[in-house]
Write a protein that holds these residues in place. Structure first.
Motif, PDB file in Angstrom:
ATOM      1  N   ILE A   1     -11.240   3.725 -14.793  1.00 35.71           N
ATOM      2  CA  ILE A   1      -9.807   3.421 -14.766  1.00 35.71           C
ATOM      3  C   ILE A   1      -9.138   4.050 -13.546  1.00 35.71           C
ATOM      4  CG2 ILE A   1      -9.089   5.413 -16.165  1.00 35.71           C
ATOM      5  CD1 ILE A   1      -7.673   1.807 -16.264  1.00 35.71           C
ATOM      6  N   ILE A   2      -9.617   5.213 -13.101  1.00 34.05           N
ATOM      7  CA  ILE A   2      -9.058   5.844 -11.903  1.00 34.05           C
ATOM      8  C   ILE A   2      -9.535   5.111 -10.654  1.00 34.05           C
ATOM      9  CG2 ILE A   2      -8.876   7.974 -10.568  1.00 34.05           C
ATOM     10  CD1 ILE A   2      -7.357   7.991 -13.218  1.00 34.05           C
ATOM     11  N   GLU A   3     -10.791   4.669 -10.653  1.00 35.12           N
ATOM     12  CA  GLU A   3     -11.288   3.862  -9.532  1.00 35.12           C
ATOM     13  C   GLU A   3     -10.466   2.586  -9.381  1.00 35.12           C
ATOM     14  OE1 GLU A   3     -15.426   3.071 -10.075  1.00 35.12           O
ATOM     15  OE2 GLU A   3     -16.045   4.964  -9.167  1.00 35.12           O
ATOM     16  N   GLN A   4     -10.196   1.928 -10.509  1.00 35.47           N
ATOM     17  CA  GLN A   4      -9.392   0.696 -10.494  1.00 35.47           C
ATOM     18  C   GLN A   4      -7.982   0.990  -9.991  1.00 35.47           C
ATOM     19  OE1 GLN A   4      -9.598  -0.849 -14.509  1.00 35.47           O
ATOM     20  NE2 GLN A   4     -11.837  -0.951 -14.453  1.00 35.47           N
ATOM     21  N   SER A   5      -7.427   2.119 -10.430  1.00 40.96           N
ATOM     22  CA  SER A   5      -6.078   2.502 -10.006  1.00 40.96           C
ATOM     23  C   SER A   5      -6.040   2.735  -8.500  1.00 40.96           C
ATOM     24  CB  SER A   5      -5.628   3.764 -10.749  1.00 40.96           C
ATOM     25  OG  SER A   5      -5.553   3.540 -12.141  1.00 40.96           O
ATOM     26  N   CYS A   6      -7.056   3.423  -7.976  1.00 31.43           N
ATOM     27  CA  CYS A   6      -7.110   3.699  -6.534  1.00 31.43           C
ATOM     28  C   CYS A   6      -7.229   2.407  -5.732  1.00 31.43           C
ATOM     29  CB  CYS A   6      -8.277   4.631  -6.222  1.00 31.43           C
ATOM     30  SG  CYS A   6      -8.039   6.332  -6.814  1.00 31.43           S
ATOM     31  N   ARG A   7      -8.044   1.456  -6.229  1.00 28.93           N
ATOM     32  CA  ARG A   7      -8.178   0.171  -5.537  1.00 28.93           C
ATOM     33  C   ARG A   7      -6.852  -0.569  -5.522  1.00 28.93           C
ATOM     34  NH1 ARG A   7     -13.293  -0.243  -8.109  1.00 28.93           N
ATOM     35  NH2 ARG A   7     -12.389  -1.540  -9.751  1.00 28.93           N
ATOM     36  N   TYR A   8      -6.169  -0.543  -6.668  1.00 27.70           N
ATOM     37  CA  TYR A   8      -4.874  -1.217  -6.767  1.00 27.70           C
ATOM     38  C   TYR A   8      -3.868  -0.592  -5.797  1.00 27.70           C
ATOM     39  CZ  TYR A   8      -0.416  -2.832  -8.622  1.00 27.70           C
ATOM     40  OH  TYR A   8       0.844  -3.382  -8.741  1.00 27.70           O
ATOM     41  N   ILE A   9      -3.851   0.722  -5.739  1.00 23.48           N
ATOM     42  CA  ILE A   9      -2.909   1.415  -4.856  1.00 23.48           C
ATOM     43  C   ILE A   9      -3.196   1.078  -3.393  1.00 23.48           C
ATOM     44  CG2 ILE A   9      -2.148   3.688  -4.052  1.00 23.48           C
ATOM     45  CD1 ILE A   9      -2.796   4.705  -6.930  1.00 23.48           C
ATOM     46  N   LYS A  10      -4.471   1.067  -3.015  1.00 19.88           N
ATOM     47  CA  LYS A  10      -4.835   0.761  -1.624  1.00 19.88           C
ATOM     48  C   LYS A  10      -4.414  -0.652  -1.231  1.00 19.88           C
ATOM     49  CE  LYS A  10      -8.665   4.031  -1.371  1.00 19.88           C
ATOM     50  NZ  LYS A  10     -10.136   4.202  -1.378  1.00 19.88           N
ATOM     51  N   GLU A  11      -4.410  -1.558  -2.196  1.00 17.34           N
ATOM     52  CA  GLU A  11      -4.018  -2.943  -1.920  1.00 17.34           C
ATOM     53  C   GLU A  11      -2.504  -3.134  -1.948  1.00 17.34           C
ATOM     54  OE1 GLU A  11      -6.054  -5.130  -4.913  1.00 17.34           O
ATOM     55  OE2 GLU A  11      -8.067  -4.793  -4.039  1.00 17.34           O
ATOM     56  N   ASN A  12      -1.788  -2.210  -2.601  1.00 20.86           N
ATOM     57  CA  ASN A  12      -0.352  -2.415  -2.821  1.00 20.86           C
ATOM     58  C   ASN A  12       0.509  -1.214  -2.442  1.00 20.86           C
ATOM     59  OD1 ASN A  12      -0.319  -5.115  -4.550  1.00 20.86           O
ATOM     60  ND2 ASN A  12      -1.962  -3.840  -5.379  1.00 20.86           N
ATOM     61  N   TYR A  13      -0.016  -0.303  -1.641  1.00 18.58           N
ATOM     62  CA  TYR A  13       0.700   0.948  -1.382  1.00 18.58           C
ATOM     63  C   TYR A  13       2.042   0.770  -0.680  1.00 18.58           C
ATOM     64  CZ  TYR A  13      -1.056   0.720   3.441  1.00 18.58           C
ATOM     65  OH  TYR A  13      -1.333   0.329   4.720  1.00 18.58           O
ATOM     66  N   LYS A  14       2.253  -0.377  -0.026  1.00 18.37           N
ATOM     67  CA  LYS A  14       3.529  -0.601   0.649  1.00 18.37           C
ATOM     68  C   LYS A  14       4.633  -0.980  -0.337  1.00 18.37           C
ATOM     69  CE  LYS A  14       1.261  -2.084   4.916  1.00 18.37           C
ATOM     70  NZ  LYS A  14       1.083  -3.184   5.894  1.00 18.37           N
ATOM     71  N   GLU A  15       4.235  -1.300  -1.565  1.00 14.28           N
ATOM     72  CA  GLU A  15       5.207  -1.645  -2.606  1.00 14.28           C
ATOM     73  C   GLU A  15       5.721  -0.376  -3.286  1.00 14.28           C
ATOM     74  OE1 GLU A  15       6.039  -4.786  -2.710  1.00 14.28           O
ATOM     75  OE2 GLU A  15       4.483  -5.241  -1.237  1.00 14.28           O
ATOM     76  N   ASP A  16       6.641  -0.559  -4.211  1.00 19.45           N
ATOM     77  CA  ASP A  16       7.224   0.572  -4.932  1.00 19.45           C
ATOM     78  C   ASP A  16       6.328   0.910  -6.120  1.00 19.45           C
ATOM     79  OD1 ASP A  16       8.890   2.527  -5.862  1.00 19.45           O
ATOM     80  OD2 ASP A  16      10.316   1.154  -6.823  1.00 19.45           O
ATOM     81  N   ILE A  17       5.328   1.763  -5.900  1.00 16.55           N
ATOM     82  CA  ILE A  17       4.386   2.148  -6.952  1.00 16.55           C
ATOM     83  C   ILE A  17       4.884   3.429  -7.613  1.00 16.55           C
ATOM     84  CG2 ILE A  17       2.048   2.948  -7.414  1.00 16.55           C
ATOM     85  CD1 ILE A  17       1.076   1.184  -5.167  1.00 16.55           C
TER      86      ILE A  17
END
Length: 338
Positions: free
Chosen positions: A235-251
């Motif tokens: 779940i943390i690996e998935q979260s990190c992948r999501y963040i890397k793909e969307n870090y320019k958004e308001d996370i």
């Protein structure tokens, strides 16, 4: 400069308050915005704002409880409560927690600006203390990717500089040492790092302070090297992948916790344990790396890069960049081009 964190669960009100703070004067800089008290509490311990503006009624943790925790931990933060309730008991409780201002909704720009200006004297008195805490946190996060030995050395030097304060600043010295101690213990506990072999000391005593903090910090830095070798939960690996793909958004921490189907506090602790840093610093780290590329490969201005990589304001971007890289964006561009 006075750093500000805003906590408000209604998105349109949150955006409005952030905008009003930014328009109230260049000395006020919003460094975080969140939608509930639990996330605010996590952000406070990562970005260390000087001023908190919080709604009184929020999910996860309400504004009064949040201010109570700040008061309990004696954090160097001025608090302003915004409430839709003209309730004397709420206001009275807020006063016992040392809340500076109690404003009623709907918040008018003139009243908020007056409140911020009235808070300046208190904020000025916290500047030195806040500066030390921010440096301590930056080294804990190791935002400049220093070798563990050098990061530890800089932490010890910071502790020694606090101990060398004159006697007339004794209360400041003791406050800082207590904050450092609570921060370290909280961090080690969140990451399940045991330290029963390190006996507690009275930080006000002075004797044994440096060896104590050195031992505690060694626990933290040694655990960082072990984390890289351990398996990361899916779940943390998935979260990190999501963040890397969307870090320019308001996370936000709340959004990521909901995606993982965890509570905010559990996700925050798990993320720190397996990445070695908080969510906000992880996201900012990705933004800074992209900003460095843009500074070297384009002629974009700093304000344009701020917008491209997703920082809310140019002063905030510049502050995070300097904390991470050790230079301002323009200094970095100039030195790398020379």
């Amino acid at each position: 400069m006075y750093t500000v964190l805003v906590a408000e669960n209604e998105p349109w009100v949150l955006k409005g308050i952030v905008k009003m703070v930014e328009e109230a004067g260049e000395e006020f800089q919003v460094v975080g915005a969140c939608s509930n008290g639990e996330e605010a509490w996590n952000q406070i311990r990562d970005v260390w704002p000087m001023l908190l503006i919080t709604d009184i009624m929020m999910p996860e943790m309400d504004g009064l409880t949040l201010c109570g925790k700040i008061n309990e931990h004696r954090l160097p933060i001025v608090s302003v409560i915004i409430s839709g309730y003209d309730n004397f008991q709420y206001a009275q409780k807020a006063m016992t927690y040392g809340v500076s201002e109690y404003l009623l909704k709907p918040v008018r720009f003139e009243l908020l600006k007056e409140s911020l200006n009235r808070s300046k004297e208190k904020l000025e008195s916290l500047k030195d203390l806040n500066g030390y805490v921010v440096k301590f946190q930056a080294l804990l996060d190791n935002r400049q990717a220093l070798p563990a030995k050098l990061a530890l050395q800089k932490q010890v030097e910071l502790i020694q500089s606090v101990l060398s304060m004159n006697d007339y600043r004794k209360s400041l010295r003791i406050s800082l040492l207590h904050i450092f101690d609570r921060k370290l213990r909280m961090l080690l506990d969140e990451c399940d790092i045991d330290y029963p072999d390190i006996p507690a000391i009275d930080v006000a005593d002075g004797e044994g302070v440096v060896p104590y903090y050195k031992a505690m910090l060694e626990k933290w830095y040694l655990s960082r090297s072990g984390i890289a070798k351990s398996s990361m939960p899916a779940i943390i690996e998935q979260s990190c992948r999501y963040i890397k793909e969307n870090y320019k958004e308001d996370i936000t921490l709340t959004d990521m916790a909901e995606r993982a189907n965890f509570s905010v506090s559990h996700f925050s602790a798990l993320f720190k344990k397996h990445t070695g840093t908080s969510l906000i610093n992880y996201v900012n780290g990705l933004k800074i790396e992209e900003a460095k590329k843009l500074l070297l490969s384009t002629s974009y201005s700093v304000s344009e890069i701020t917008e491209i990589v997703g920082f809310s304001t140019t002063p905030y971007f510049s502050r995070v960049f300097k904390t991470t890289v050790g230079l301002s964006p323009l200094e970095y561009r100039k030195r790398m081009d020379s």
